[in-house]
Scaffold this motif. Structure first.
Motif, PDB file in Angstrom:
ATOM      1  N   MET A 238      96.157  33.744  74.961  1.00  0.00           N
ATOM      2  CA  MET A 238      95.776  33.782  73.553  1.00  0.00           C
ATOM      3  C   MET A 238      94.801  32.681  73.150  1.00  0.00           C
ATOM      4  O   MET A 238      94.333  32.649  72.013  1.00  0.00           O
ATOM      5  CB  MET A 238      97.042  33.675  72.684  1.00  0.00           C
ATOM      6  N   MET A 239      94.473  31.788  74.072  1.00  0.00           N
ATOM      7  CA  MET A 239      93.658  30.627  73.696  1.00  0.00           C
ATOM      8  C   MET A 239      92.296  30.982  73.109  1.00  0.00           C
ATOM      9  O   MET A 239      91.886  30.386  72.106  1.00  0.00           O
ATOM     10  CB  MET A 239      93.477  29.710  74.906  1.00  0.00           C
ATOM     11  N   PRO A 240      91.528  31.914  73.690  1.00  0.00           N
ATOM     12  CA  PRO A 240      90.167  32.121  73.184  1.00  0.00           C
ATOM     13  C   PRO A 240      90.100  32.788  71.814  1.00  0.00           C
ATOM     14  O   PRO A 240      89.091  32.660  71.129  1.00  0.00           O
ATOM     15  CB  PRO A 240      89.523  33.024  74.248  1.00  0.00           C
ATOM     16  N   PHE A 241      91.144  33.516  71.411  1.00  0.00           N
ATOM     17  CA  PHE A 241      90.999  34.334  70.209  1.00  0.00           C
ATOM     18  C   PHE A 241      92.053  34.112  69.142  1.00  0.00           C
ATOM     19  O   PHE A 241      91.826  34.444  67.973  1.00  0.00           O
ATOM     20  CB  PHE A 241      90.998  35.824  70.581  1.00  0.00           C
ATOM     21  N   PHE A 242      93.219  33.540  69.485  1.00  0.00           N
ATOM     22  CA  PHE A 242      94.288  33.484  68.490  1.00  0.00           C
ATOM     23  C   PHE A 242      93.940  32.549  67.335  1.00  0.00           C
ATOM     24  O   PHE A 242      94.225  32.850  66.172  1.00  0.00           O
ATOM     25  CB  PHE A 242      95.608  33.051  69.125  1.00  0.00           C
ATOM     26  N   GLY A 243      93.338  31.396  67.646  1.00  0.00           N
ATOM     27  CA  GLY A 243      93.010  30.460  66.577  1.00  0.00           C
ATOM     28  C   GLY A 243      92.099  31.086  65.529  1.00  0.00           C
ATOM     29  O   GLY A 243      92.346  30.973  64.316  1.00  0.00           O
ATOM     30  N   GLY A 244      91.055  31.780  65.982  1.00  0.00           N
ATOM     31  CA  GLY A 244      90.150  32.436  65.045  1.00  0.00           C
ATOM     32  C   GLY A 244      90.814  33.567  64.298  1.00  0.00           C
ATOM     33  O   GLY A 244      90.608  33.738  63.088  1.00  0.00           O
ATOM     34  N   ALA A 245      91.645  34.356  65.009  1.00  0.00           N
ATOM     35  CA  ALA A 245      92.333  35.477  64.355  1.00  0.00           C
ATOM     36  C   ALA A 245      93.323  34.975  63.310  1.00  0.00           C
ATOM     37  O   ALA A 245      93.467  35.574  62.235  1.00  0.00           O
ATOM     38  CB  ALA A 245      93.057  36.319  65.407  1.00  0.00           C
ATOM     39  N   ALA A 246      94.000  33.873  63.597  1.00  0.00           N
ATOM     40  CA  ALA A 246      94.956  33.327  62.641  1.00  0.00           C
ATOM     41  C   ALA A 246      94.251  32.749  61.414  1.00  0.00           C
ATOM     42  O   ALA A 246      94.730  32.899  60.285  1.00  0.00           O
ATOM     43  CB  ALA A 246      95.803  32.250  63.319  1.00  0.00           C
ATOM     44  N   LEU A 247      93.114  32.109  61.631  1.00  0.00           N
ATOM     45  CA  LEU A 247      92.374  31.548  60.499  1.00  0.00           C
ATOM     46  C   LEU A 247      91.895  32.637  59.543  1.00  0.00           C
ATOM     47  O   LEU A 247      91.786  32.421  58.328  1.00  0.00           O
ATOM     48  CB  LEU A 247      91.184  30.733  61.000  1.00  0.00           C
ATOM     49  N   LYS A 248      91.582  33.827  60.061  1.00  0.00           N
ATOM     50  CA  LYS A 248      91.167  34.935  59.200  1.00  0.00           C
ATOM     51  C   LYS A 248      92.287  35.359  58.259  1.00  0.00           C
ATOM     52  O   LYS A 248      92.035  35.849  57.155  1.00  0.00           O
ATOM     53  CB  LYS A 248      90.732  36.117  60.052  1.00  0.00           C
ATOM     54  N   LYS A 249      93.540  35.190  58.707  1.00  0.00           N
ATOM     55  CA  LYS A 249      94.671  35.564  57.864  1.00  0.00           C
ATOM     56  C   LYS A 249      95.068  34.457  56.889  1.00  0.00           C
ATOM     57  O   LYS A 249      95.768  34.703  55.921  1.00  0.00           O
ATOM     58  CB  LYS A 249      95.876  35.909  58.748  1.00  0.00           C
ATOM     59  N   ALA A 250      94.633  33.221  57.186  1.00  0.00           N
ATOM     60  CA  ALA A 250      95.021  32.081  56.351  1.00  0.00           C
ATOM     61  C   ALA A 250      94.389  32.190  54.966  1.00  0.00           C
ATOM     62  O   ALA A 250      93.251  32.651  54.826  1.00  0.00           O
ATOM     63  CB  ALA A 250      94.589  30.783  57.019  1.00  0.00           C
TER      64      ALA A 250
ATOM     65  N   ALA B 211      93.694  29.606  84.481  1.00  0.00           N
ATOM     66  CA  ALA B 211      92.269  29.940  84.515  1.00  0.00           C
ATOM     67  C   ALA B 211      92.045  31.417  84.218  1.00  0.00           C
ATOM     68  O   ALA B 211      91.110  31.788  83.495  1.00  0.00           O
ATOM     69  CB  ALA B 211      91.682  29.588  85.880  1.00  0.00           C
ATOM     70  N   MET B 212      92.895  32.264  84.775  1.00  0.00           N
ATOM     71  CA  MET B 212      92.742  33.699  84.581  1.00  0.00           C
ATOM     72  C   MET B 212      93.084  34.124  83.159  1.00  0.00           C
ATOM     73  O   MET B 212      92.438  35.018  82.592  1.00  0.00           O
ATOM     74  CB  MET B 212      93.642  34.451  85.562  1.00  0.00           C
ATOM     75  N   GLY B 213      94.116  33.492  82.564  1.00  0.00           N
ATOM     76  CA  GLY B 213      94.613  33.919  81.266  1.00  0.00           C
ATOM     77  C   GLY B 213      93.570  33.954  80.165  1.00  0.00           C
ATOM     78  O   GLY B 213      93.369  34.997  79.515  1.00  0.00           O
ATOM     79  N   PRO B 214      92.879  32.842  79.901  1.00  0.00           N
ATOM     80  CA  PRO B 214      91.884  32.871  78.826  1.00  0.00           C
ATOM     81  C   PRO B 214      90.742  33.854  79.082  1.00  0.00           C
ATOM     82  O   PRO B 214      90.269  34.521  78.153  1.00  0.00           O
ATOM     83  CB  PRO B 214      91.364  31.425  78.804  1.00  0.00           C
ATOM     84  N   ALA B 215      90.298  33.929  80.350  1.00  0.00           N
ATOM     85  CA  ALA B 215      89.219  34.865  80.665  1.00  0.00           C
ATOM     86  C   ALA B 215      89.670  36.307  80.435  1.00  0.00           C
ATOM     87  O   ALA B 215      88.950  37.116  79.825  1.00  0.00           O
ATOM     88  CB  ALA B 215      88.757  34.678  82.107  1.00  0.00           C
ATOM     89  N   ILE B 216      90.890  36.630  80.911  1.00  0.00           N
ATOM     90  CA  ILE B 216      91.429  37.974  80.698  1.00  0.00           C
ATOM     91  C   ILE B 216      91.631  38.245  79.215  1.00  0.00           C
ATOM     92  O   ILE B 216      91.292  39.322  78.701  1.00  0.00           O
ATOM     93  CB  ILE B 216      92.765  38.147  81.461  1.00  0.00           C
ATOM     94  N   GLY B 217      92.175  37.248  78.514  1.00  0.00           N
ATOM     95  CA  GLY B 217      92.395  37.415  77.081  1.00  0.00           C
ATOM     96  C   GLY B 217      91.101  37.642  76.330  1.00  0.00           C
ATOM     97  O   GLY B 217      91.028  38.510  75.445  1.00  0.00           O
ATOM     98  N   GLY B 218      90.046  36.882  76.667  1.00  0.00           N
ATOM     99  CA  GLY B 218      88.763  37.053  75.996  1.00  0.00           C
ATOM    100  C   GLY B 218      88.150  38.421  76.234  1.00  0.00           C
ATOM    101  O   GLY B 218      87.646  39.064  75.304  1.00  0.00           O
ATOM    102  N   VAL B 219      88.212  38.900  77.486  1.00  0.00           N
ATOM    103  CA  VAL B 219      87.649  40.210  77.827  1.00  0.00           C
ATOM    104  C   VAL B 219      88.398  41.323  77.102  1.00  0.00           C
ATOM    105  O   VAL B 219      87.792  42.201  76.461  1.00  0.00           O
ATOM    106  CB  VAL B 219      87.676  40.428  79.353  1.00  0.00           C
ATOM    107  N   LEU B 220      89.722  41.307  77.198  1.00  0.00           N
ATOM    108  CA  LEU B 220      90.517  42.372  76.586  1.00  0.00           C
ATOM    109  C   LEU B 220      90.418  42.340  75.061  1.00  0.00           C
ATOM    110  O   LEU B 220      90.447  43.391  74.403  1.00  0.00           O
ATOM    111  CB  LEU B 220      91.979  42.249  77.034  1.00  0.00           C
ATOM    112  N   TYR B 221      90.310  41.163  74.496  1.00  0.00           N
ATOM    113  CA  TYR B 221      90.154  41.056  73.039  1.00  0.00           C
ATOM    114  C   TYR B 221      88.832  41.673  72.599  1.00  0.00           C
ATOM    115  O   TYR B 221      88.769  42.383  71.577  1.00  0.00           O
ATOM    116  CB  TYR B 221      90.223  39.594  72.625  1.00  0.00           C
ATOM    117  N   ASP B 222      87.775  41.416  73.360  1.00  0.00           N
ATOM    118  CA  ASP B 222      86.475  42.014  73.020  1.00  0.00           C
ATOM    119  C   ASP B 222      86.483  43.534  73.221  1.00  0.00           C
ATOM    120  O   ASP B 222      85.763  44.262  72.533  1.00  0.00           O
ATOM    121  CB  ASP B 222      85.364  41.392  73.881  1.00  0.00           C
ATOM    122  N   VAL B 223      87.325  44.019  74.152  1.00  0.00           N
ATOM    123  CA  VAL B 223      87.370  45.453  74.424  1.00  0.00           C
ATOM    124  C   VAL B 223      88.088  46.211  73.311  1.00  0.00           C
ATOM    125  O   VAL B 223      87.587  47.218  72.798  1.00  0.00           O
ATOM    126  CB  VAL B 223      88.055  45.714  75.786  1.00  0.00           C
ATOM    127  N   ASP B 224      89.287  45.717  72.922  1.00  0.00           N
ATOM    128  CA  ASP B 224      90.064  46.526  71.975  1.00  0.00           C
ATOM    129  C   ASP B 224      90.913  45.690  71.018  1.00  0.00           C
ATOM    130  O   ASP B 224      91.967  46.121  70.575  1.00  0.00           O
ATOM    131  CB  ASP B 224      90.962  47.498  72.741  1.00  0.00           C
TER     132      ASP B 224
END
Length: 482
Positions: A80-92, A210-223
């Motif tokens: 969740m590192m690459p996208f959760f902070g930004g997604a949470a700020l949108k709800k704040a 190392a894999m987690g943020p990269a996977i999270g970023g790719v999948l977040y951009d996909v869907d």
């Protein structure tokens, strides 16, 4: 006296037979108890005979299963590192300092719980069993990943925060149990290679991180928000089946969970001054890891206009560098390299990296994406030096003070290690979010780097003054260079 009086009655004969049988049974019982005591003492003294009796195939199966499991679990942690902070700020309701702090708390609450749970879980291994604890904790992490995929559908800010905190709290307990049981299984299977075992665990953690943020970023951009959590939850579920199938049931009797009694306590361990020095090392190295977690992706996006996937690479390359040095450092520490020297070198590298990643304003260097990535790589290397060499240092220190059997010391060290790691990793995100919002990324990392360098000096002086072997090794190193 008559002949009938001289002959014993049937009652007397039966009573004598009962007394004789009772004596025989008591003697047998004492012999069996003595044999059991000798067996337990032998197990406690040899520090791993049972574990060493495992066949090479079983040992390698345990190693492979635990390494794969740790890789996936840490990929889930970093997802969740690459996208959760930004997604949470949108709800704040507003991008206030308080909301930044709460978002940092969501990142760090799991590790605060790990800090509290790890020492308790290390003691409970004797009651639960390492394999069962590993399986249950993996199931819980998978379930929490699945639940987290739905939180983005919650519109009300307060309920969103509450659900995130509850899920992360449960995940923290499960992660602590996962690490402690993994450590127990591996040091039970490989009791002669503490440094290498810790290196394998940390390498698996680094690769997953190392894999987690990269996977999270790719999948977040996909869907979007939910897909990364769906995927990792499913992978953890498949991995759970493999753990049940392939970890041998006999590995539940590993040394770290056998006969772990109350004759060694954390109060005794923490009464040794050098244990505190090592725990502080673990705390501050994981503090910077947590510090970077919620702010690096935002910094990279704002400074270099990077998409989410490339912002995630910042985490990934640090974790790859971390994983790359863990096995070599563990191997060297197991052979002859002084773990305190390795920790001092790692602390110094971390301090310099923190000054360069911004870069620090007083350096007056231009911002460069390549330069930032190089600093992040060096930071991963420094953290790897400290993380891997710390456990052998603690074990040698406890052994020198005669605190407990090898199995007890390893289990206790696992609890202390995870507690220090979790506390640092828990404080880091809150400190990172708050300090960055107050003074900016460049000044924030510069301040942390200054603290690192100061502590490096303190630790090095303490290490040289307390370790005669280190002094001899440093003298030989100087003579070799001259």
């Amino acid at each position: 006296m008559s002949e009938d009086a001289e002959e014993p009655s049937d009652v007397d004969v039966n009573r004598q037979r009962c007394e004789l049988q009772h004596c025989i049974d008591a003697s047998r019982s004492e012999s069996e108890d003595a044999a059991k005591t000798d067996s337990v003492d032998s197990d406690r003294d040899d520090g791993g005979a049972k574990a060493s009796a495992l066949s090479p195939v079983r040992r390698n199966i345990i190693l492979l299963c635990v390494a794969i499991n740790n890789t996936i679990v840490w990929a889930a942690i970093g997802l969740m590192m690459p996208f959760f902070g930004g997604a949470a700020l949108k709800k704040a309701p507003s991008p206030s300092l308080a909301n930044h702090f709460v978002i940092g708390l969501i990142f760090s609450i799991a590790t605060f719980v790990e800090f509290l749970a790890a020492p308790i879980l290390a003691k409970d291994l004797v009651n639960v069993g390492s394999k069962l604890m590993l399986v249950l904790s993996t199931f819980e992490i998978s379930a929490m990943m699945f639940l987290f995929s739905f939180v983005n559908k919650i519109e009300l800010w307060s309920i969103f925060l509450a659900m995130c905190l509850i899920i992360r709290l449960v995940q923290g307990i499960s992660t602590a149990a996962n690490f402690v049981s993994s450590f127990s299984l591996l040091v039970g299977a490989f009791p002669e290679s503490n440094g290498l075992v810790n290196g394998v665990l940390r390498c698996a953690n680094g690769v997953g991180y190392a894999m987690g943020p990269a996977i999270g970023g790719v999948l977040y951009d996909v869907d979007g928000f939910a897909l990364p959590f769906y995927v990792l939850s499913g992978v953890l579920g498949i991995n759970l089946v493999l753990l049940v199938m392939f970890i041998p049931p006999g590995s539940e009797t590993d040394l770290c969970s056998v006969k772990l009694k109350s004759d060694i306590s954390y109060i005794q361990l923490l009464s040794v001054p050098w244990v505190w020095m090592v725990l502080i090392n673990l705390f501050i190295t994981n503090l910077i890891m947590g510090f970077i977690e919620p702010v690096l992706s935002v910094y990279l996006k704002n400074s270099f206009n990077l998409p989410t996937i490339y912002a995630g690479i910042g985490f990934s390359i640090m974790s790859v560098a971390f994983g790359a040095v863990t096995l070599p450092v563990g191997y060297c520490v197991d052979r002859s390299l002084n773990p305190r020297l390795m920790q001092a070198v790692g602390l110094f590298i971390c301090g310099i990296s923190c000054e360069l990643v911004g870069p620090a304003p007083f350096l007056q260097l231009p911002k460069s994406l390549a330069f930032c990535y190089i600093a992040v790589v060096l930071l991963g290397v420094g953290i790897g030096f400290v993380a891997v060499s710390s456990v052998p240092d603690i074990l040698r220190t406890l052994d020198a003070h005669g605190l407990g059997s090898p199995g007890e010391m390893r289990a206790a060290a696992a609890g202390l290690f995870q507690a220090a790691v979790s506390l640092g990793y828990g404080v880091g995100p809150m400190l990172g979010s708050t300090l960055t919002a107050a003074v900016g990324f460049e000044y924030g990392t510069s301040i942390v780097g200054a603290v690192y360098l100061l502590w490096t000096v303190i630790f090095s002086i303490a290490a040289v003054s307390s370790d005669k072997l280190l002094i001899v090794q440093l003298e030989n190193l100087v003579k070799g260079q001259s």
